[in-house]
Design an enzyme around this catalytic site. Structure first.
Site, PDB file in Angstrom:
ATOM      1  N   CYS A  63      13.231  29.762   6.208  1.00 23.02           N
ATOM      2  CA  CYS A  63      14.118  29.588   5.067  1.00 23.02           C
ATOM      3  C   CYS A  63      14.010  30.819   4.176  1.00 23.02           C
ATOM      4  CB  CYS A  63      13.694  28.360   4.284  1.00 23.02           C
ATOM      5  SG  CYS A  63      13.492  26.916   5.346  1.00 23.02           S
TER       6      CYS A  63
ATOM      7  N   ARG B  93      18.424  34.091   7.158  1.00 24.25           N
ATOM      8  CA  ARG B  93      17.164  33.452   7.545  1.00 24.25           C
ATOM      9  C   ARG B  93      17.346  31.989   7.933  1.00 24.25           C
ATOM     10  NH1 ARG B  93      11.996  35.804   5.729  1.00 24.25           N
ATOM     11  NH2 ARG B  93      11.208  33.762   6.221  1.00 24.25           N
TER      12      ARG B  93
ATOM     13  N   TRP C 172      16.686  26.139   6.738  1.00 27.34           N
ATOM     14  CA  TRP C 172      16.826  25.959   8.192  1.00 27.34           C
ATOM     15  C   TRP C 172      16.008  24.715   8.486  1.00 27.34           C
ATOM     16  CZ3 TRP C 172      13.994  25.729  12.727  1.00 27.34           C
ATOM     17  CH2 TRP C 172      14.676  26.018  13.914  1.00 27.34           C
TER      18      TRP C 172
ATOM     19  N   ASN D 295       8.983  26.994   2.341  1.00 26.13           N
ATOM     20  CA  ASN D 295       9.233  27.465   3.703  1.00 26.13           C
ATOM     21  C   ASN D 295       8.014  27.076   4.518  1.00 26.13           C
ATOM     22  OD1 ASN D 295      10.183  28.784   5.925  1.00 26.13           O
ATOM     23  ND2 ASN D 295       9.809  30.853   5.152  1.00 26.13           N
ATOM     24  N   GLY D 296       8.231  26.458   5.689  1.00 28.04           N
ATOM     25  CA  GLY D 296       7.096  26.086   6.531  1.00 28.04           C
ATOM     26  C   GLY D 296       7.110  24.606   6.840  1.00 28.04           C
TER      27      GLY D 296
ATOM     28  N   GLU E 176      18.013  41.758  27.848  1.00 32.46           N
ATOM     29  CA  GLU E 176      18.417  41.920  26.454  1.00 32.46           C
ATOM     30  C   GLU E 176      19.946  41.829  26.308  1.00 32.46           C
ATOM     31  OE1 GLU E 176      17.259  41.684  23.646  1.00 32.46           O
ATOM     32  OE2 GLU E 176      18.435  42.881  22.277  1.00 32.46           O
TER      33      GLU E 176
ATOM     34  N   LYS F 184      21.761  39.043  23.967  1.00 28.22           N
ATOM     35  CA  LYS F 184      22.716  39.379  22.899  1.00 28.22           C
ATOM     36  C   LYS F 184      23.982  38.560  23.080  1.00 28.22           C
ATOM     37  CE  LYS F 184      20.711  40.798  20.546  1.00 28.22           C
ATOM     38  NZ  LYS F 184      19.338  41.109  20.572  1.00 28.22           N
TER      39      LYS F 184
ATOM     40  N   GLU G 238      23.415  34.712  22.348  1.00 27.73           N
ATOM     41  CA  GLU G 238      23.132  34.274  20.978  1.00 27.73           C
ATOM     42  C   GLU G 238      24.314  34.412  20.027  1.00 27.73           C
ATOM     43  OE1 GLU G 238      19.588  35.949  19.163  1.00 27.73           O
ATOM     44  OE2 GLU G 238      20.054  37.950  19.806  1.00 27.73           O
TER      45      GLU G 238
ATOM     46  N   HIS H 197      18.025  36.079  46.466  1.00 26.45           N
ATOM     47  CA  HIS H 197      17.106  34.959  46.661  1.00 26.45           C
ATOM     48  C   HIS H 197      17.559  33.713  45.894  1.00 26.45           C
ATOM     49  CE1 HIS H 197      14.347  37.542  48.821  1.00 26.45           C
ATOM     50  NE2 HIS H 197      14.500  38.440  47.856  1.00 26.45           N
TER      51      HIS H 197
ATOM     52  N   LYS I  87      16.721  34.340  11.407  1.00 22.81           N
ATOM     53  CA  LYS I  87      16.233  35.699  11.654  1.00 22.81           C
ATOM     54  C   LYS I  87      14.720  35.729  11.879  1.00 22.81           C
ATOM     55  CE  LYS I  87      16.751  40.178  11.858  1.00 22.81           C
ATOM     56  NZ  LYS I  87      17.282  40.711  13.119  1.00 22.81           N
TER      57      LYS I  87
END
Ligand code: AGP
Length: 614
Positions: free
Chosen positions: A2, A27, A75, A101-102, A487, A491, A494, A510, A609
């Site tokens: 957050c 965030r 969040w 936050n947490g 990567e 990208k 997301e 395979h 983030k």
């Protein structure tokens, strides 16, 4: 995860807090709120679900006036995203408010205890126990400072908080417990700020203090004190932050991610500035505290990281093993602790982290240190926990990265690992001076090569127009470019929500080859290196199954046009540095596809983030 902002001073608190929250919205963003102590001595709160703009509109209709306040973007962890669960949370009698936050791991027994005493809760959050406990202690006759400290001492888990109360109209309290994200104090003239991240308050001050684990601070307009949780005073260091406030704003770009991709040549220049001497080939990393004895003693390196930073570590393994002959294992930080890693005094552990606050990366780092390893970190956020706990660090010179999808921090961390590999290779007696000078020379062209790739942005946009309706994507690479395939796929998924997988090209036959048909775009990284011929045969296999092949190839490779449906050209780059250049078109392709699909590029759904919870 957050975002937190607090303010005391002559300015309208609502404005300062909203301005700061806008810089932190990346965030977390399922709800947001602000509390301000008004002239009438009461605390007024405004909260709303969804994006910050909803709260902004609410405050436009119902402003709150005062010069001290706290704010939060959320969040959700405990309790659905809703107005009642949004922060700030107020105590039952309205004396205290908190943003947090947490995760309060023991919130259930604490809540039961409070409920048994008659406290009524108005949210489903773990956070609310904090504010209700503080008020209970106030009612029992404690001072505010003692009540806050007493409460903090009972919380389990990683938590960061800011608290305001009606009895002290000129005072904020804040604290950091564990690795739930940072608490930064901003020292102004006749005003004080507190925030979870530097960019939130950078336009007001560059003088900052970073709270350490289990420290709390008391802030008034003109002063601040820091203590531990036993109340012992601590003399904190004040840091001057060199980040430019303008670089934390979007400027003429449509999105932060776009801006940050285009900043990469500048970030590369800053990464090299003062760290390499192109004439002598010297590499200078003073904050790493490297010695020949240490470099020769370590016989193993673990890289621990998450997400994009983990993929950067996979590239770094090639650099460190090749240039320093240091056996390197790359581990997901979230898994590292759970596989009983073999770590001792001869092991070095390198954490790679943009935010410096990722809970899993910090936990892995702390465990490694406790087991006797030398702890290094490559970290972007100055003053973050990862930087502070390391025995040596390299500060990435990416500048503030706001877009949730990491871009410039990725490329700068690749170059930082290359520099580390050169420094270690020298101290371990692996590289001769001439070899090192050549490798350093190779770096000199990087910013220009990155710029050349950016100049072709219109081509990536045109390709995005062709491919944006795909449901799935496969990214293939080999050797040092396999992590770039991972990567590229990350990208895309997301920010555009297209399912994408990165695969080592040689493994395709395979299993994943069964997925390929006309609806499957296959992006193959086939720049010129020792694996080029093998990549071509894998491209042929994909094409033979009807897949649409997009080849990422080296400028001048005309033959590949016969093998692929589309070709993206990149300039020739020394093999160990090729990933730095190759990743840029993949960032831009993902960006344009996401824009074409109407996605929220800077704030993709469900993501935050800094992931400060496990
Ligand atoms: C990358 O685009 C991400 N959103 C994510 O994977 C990120 O790299 C990861 O959470 C690690 O973050 P850090 O570098 O701040 O530790």
């Amino acid at each position: 995860m957050c975002g937190i902002v607090g303010y005391i001073g002559p300015r309208p608190a609502q404005l300062v807090i909203m301005q700061g929250l806008k810089r932190l919205e990346y965030r977390g963003y399922d709800s947001a709120g602000v509390a301000v102590l008004e002239q009438n001595g009461r605390i007024a709160i405004r909260r709303d679900v969804g994006k910050l703009v909803n709260l902004e509109n609410l405050l436009g209709r119902e402003p709150i006036h005062g010069h001290i306040g706290i704010g939060h973007t959320r969040w959700a962890t405990h309790g659905e995203p809703s107005t009642r669960n949004a922060h700030p949370h107020m105590s039952m009698n309205g004396r205290v408010v908190v943003v947090h936050n947490g995760i309060v791991e023991n919130f259930l027994p604490l809540r039961e205890e409070l409920q048994a005493e008659g406290v009524q809760f108005s949210s489903d959050t773990d956070t609310e126990v904090i504010v209700q406990m503080i008020e209970r202690y106030l009612e029992a006759g404690m001072t505010m400072e003692t009540a806050v400290r007493q409460t903090l001492n009972q919380l389990k888990g990683a938590n960061a908080v800011v608290v305001m109360n009606i009895d002290e109209p000129d005072t904020l309290y804040c604290a950091r417990l564990g690795n739930a994200g940072g608490i930064t104090l901003g020292i102004g003239e006749g005003e004080m700020f507190v925030a979870s991240d530097i960019p939130a308050i950078l336009e007001y001050t560059r003088q900052m203090v970073f709270l350490e684990n289990r420290q709390m601070a008391r802030l008034t307009r003109h002063d601040f004190t820091v203590t531990d949780l036993a109340g012992q005073p601590i003399a904190p260091s004040v840091h001057t932050i060199s980040w430019d406030p303008v670089s934390a704003a979007k400027g003429e770009y449509k999105h932060f991610m776009q801006k940050e991709i285009f900043e990469q040549p500048r970030a590369l220049v800053d990464t090299l500035r003062g760290r390499v001497d192109f004439e002598t080939g010297d590499v200078l990393l003073p904050e790493m505290n490297l010695t020949a004895e240490l470099a020769q003693r370590i016989n193993k390196l673990f890289i621990v990281a998450c997400g994009t930073s983990y993929y950067a570590g996979l590239v770094g393994k090639f650099m460190l093993e090749s240039l320093a002959r240091l056996p390197t294992e790359v581990a997901y930080a979230s898994e590292f602790r759970y596989h009983d890693p073999i770590v001792d005094e001869k092991t070095a552990v390198l954490a790679i982290t943009q935010s410096g606050e990722t809970a899993d990366t910090l936990a892995a780092s702390e465990q490694a240190k406790a087991q006797g390893a030398t702890l290094w970190s490559i970290v972007n956020a100055f003053g973050s926990q990862s930087m502070r706990i390391a025995d040596g660090y390299i500060a990435m010179q990416a500048g503030p990265e706001i877009g949730v999808a990491s871009t410039k921090a990725f490329v700068t961390s690749l170059v930082d690992q290359y520099l580390l590999a050169l420094a270690l290779g020298t101290l371990r007696g692996i590289l001769t001076t001439d070899q090192r000078r050549q490798y350093v020379q190779d770096l000199s062209q990087l910013p220009d090569l990155a710029g050349q790739v950016l100049d072709r942005d219109e081509e990536y946009q045109a390709l995005a127009n062709e491919l944006h309706k795909a449901q799935n994507f496969l990214y293939l690479g080999r050797g040092i470019n396999y992590p770039i395939a991972l990567e590229g796929a990350l990208k895309l998924k997301e920010i555009s929500y297209i399912h994408a997988e990165g695969y080592p090209a040689g493994e395709m036959k395979h299993g994943p080859i069964a997925l390929i048909d006309e609806s499957m775009p296959v992006l193959a990284i086939a720049t010129r290196d020792h694996l080029y011929d093998k990549m071509i045969s894998q491209i042929q296999q994909a094409r033979a199954r009807g897949g649409t092949v997009i080849a990422l190839a080296t400028e001048g490779d005309k033959a590949i046009r016969h093998e692929a449906d589309y070709v993206i050209y990149v300039p020739e780059t020394p093999p160990l540095l090729a990933p730095v250049v190759n990743v840029i078109p993949l960032q831009l392709l993902a960006y344009h596809i996401a824009v074409r699909r109407g996605c929220d590029v800077d704030q993709p759904r469900n993501l935050a983030k800094s992931v400060t919870v496990e």
